[in-house]
Design an enzyme around this catalytic site. Structure first.
Site, short mmCIF file in Angstrom:
data_model
loop_
_atom_site.label_atom_id
_atom_site.label_comp_id
_atom_site.label_asym_id
_atom_site.label_seq_id
_atom_site.Cartn_x
_atom_site.Cartn_y
_atom_site.Cartn_z
N CYS A 84 78.97 -16.31 10.09
CA CYS A 84 78.43 -17.36 9.88
C CYS A 84 77.24 -17.84 10.70
O CYS A 84 77.45 -18.60 11.40
CB CYS A 84 79.85 -18.77 9.80
SG CYS A 84 78.98 -20.25 9.05
N CYS A 140 75.73 -20.07 2.94
CA CYS A 140 76.08 -20.71 4.04
C CYS A 140 75.60 -22.34 3.85
O CYS A 140 74.54 -22.71 3.70
CB CYS A 140 74.97 -20.20 4.96
SG CYS A 140 75.08 -21.19 6.49
#
Length: 449
Positions: A200, A378
């Site tokens: 991430c 994302c």
């Protein structure tokens, strides 16, 4: 023949950081926590994170529960993408976790242990509790390793809250981010991004935007400097979204220092030391009132150095089929692989669908025909009500689900991040029913994308 036996020691704090509290739940699946025995399964899954649970569910439907086993030591399973909002005080850490027993598909064998050795030449896995498990097919979903201990001074800090340090990457430290944010008075709020692959990659700056928003809401922004020190040469890897983010940091007076890597924390002085990667050996010291640490990360030590790994230690798989490049009965998914795309839960969702199809073909002695395009996503949280939903593929080009410009901040995307995606995770992805937004994208773009 290549096997690897791992003897891994870390400072006590970091051993604690990777453990979770045990919660007993009665389920119909069988489990084994200690044994000295040999067992065999048609499919053995290593790792009970997102990829491991999702593939276990898919393999159970395909082959039957009695033919599938999963090796996982943790008693709790966490939806880690929500930790951004936990660190900002929006969600509770308790809401992010569920007992592992409740997410492992009922009926499959749960081996409660760590993987000790993988020997792909003999199709055998050995665990820390003394079990030897042979397999016909192996799915490796061991995730990656957090290395807080590689930052000088950090492992010696017993009380992060006292020194106003937090990190949204560990269940043990995510609430300390919220504590540091609440206790902020004036000075520098510093956010780091390490010089390693990370999971991430947007998370280190998401909490930065939320910190800026919180300080404005509480009237402290005028006496605060919000500083993002990243080891990367760019703010974000995909230009379309990077351009939008540069406008945000400019408008909100956020300082961005590229090619700055956190190498030391001097807690007693509340100082963070960053190395200038463009001039190795040169360092710059920043005083901080709040420090958010994104730790260096690396491959699983069980994979690293074995014949399953590439030169960097990641699981070496075909980037289109997720089948191992050397061992055709071994497959990989998620953060442990060397797939050249961002390591996110969204990527795992898309990969699970492809891997399911790949294994179906292999079981029939046919050639895999579905190709993973590197899709990942994302949701860049830029405030307490807005998100830029970045979606892209291997080529670094946007691969957006909705027929709108997703580089713009939108409250609808925030709602999706905070409320819709967790539900989709627990009830769709982990149960093997959600394989990413590809079909939805095709419908919304009238089959043209």
């Amino acid at each position: 023949m290549a096997t690897v036996k791992v003897m891994h020691r870390q400072p006590a704090l970091w051993r604690q950081c990777h453990r979770t509290a045990g919660i007993g739940v009665c389920r119909l699946h069988t489990s084994s926590s200690s044994a000295s025995s040999k067992e065999h399964y048609k499919v053995l899954v290593l790792g009970g994170g997102t990829g491991g649970i999702a593939m276990s569910a898919r393999m159970k439907r395909k082959l039957g529960a009695e033919n599938v086993a999963i090796v996982e030591t943790s008693e709790m399973h966490y939806y880690q993408p929500i930790w951004t909002l936990v660190g900002a005080g929006v969600k509770s850490v308790a809401s992010s976790g569920r007992p592992t027993a409740s997410v492992i598909p009922p009926g499959i064998k749960w081996v409660k242990s760590n993987v000790r050795e993988i020997d792909p030449d003999t199709n055998t896995v050995r665990t820390d509790n003394g079990m030897e498990i042979s397999y016909q097919y192996l799915i490796v979903a061991l995730g990656l390793q957090l290395h807080y201990e590689k930052i000088k001074g950090l492992p010696e800090i017993d009380d992060w809250e006292e020194f106003k340090i937090g990190s949204n990457y560990s269940v043990q430290t995510v609430e300390k981010t919220w504590s540091a944010l609440q206790n902020f008075k004036e000075g520098n709020a510093i956010f780091s991004f390490p010089n390693t692959p990370v999971k991430c990659a947007g998370a280190p700056q998401k909490i930065m935007y939320l910190t800026d928003a919180y300080l404005r809401k509480t009237g402290k922004r005028a006496t605060a400097n919000v500083v993002y020190n990243t080891s990367l040469p760019v703010l974000f890897g995909i230009k379309k979204y990077a351009d939008a983010l540069w406008e945000i940091v400019k408008n909100r007076d956020i300082q961005v220092n590229l090619r700055h890597n956190l190498v030391e924390v001097r807690a007693n002085k509340q100082e963070a030391v960053f190395e200038n990667l463009d001039n190795p050996g040169e360092t710059e010291v920043f005083e901080y009132e709040m420090l958010h640490v994104t730790p260096p990360m690396g491959p699983s030590p069980v994979i690293k150095g074995s014949s399953l790994a590439d030169e960097a230690g990641w699981l070496d798989v075909n980037k289109e089929t997720l089948q191992h490049n050397k061992y055709p009965n071994v497959f990989g998914i998620g953060d442990c692989t060397n797939l050249p795309t961002a390591k996110t839960a969204a990527a795992v969702a898309a990969q699970s669908s492809i891997l399911d199809r790949t294994i179906s073909k292999v079981l029939k002695n046919e050639k895999p025909d579905t190709k993973y395009d590197g899709y990942t996503s994302c949701p860049l949280v830029t405030s307490y009500s807005k998100v830029i939903l970045a979606e892209f593929d291997y080529s670094g080009q946007p691969l957006e689900t909705f027929p709108i410009d997703q580089s713009k901040e939108r409250w609808t995307m925030y709602h999706m991040k905070a409320d819709v995606m967790p539900h989709l995770y627990w009830h769709g992805l982990l149960k093997g029913f959600w394989g990413g937004p590809g079909p939805i994208r095709k419908i919304l773009h009238l089959g043209m994308k």
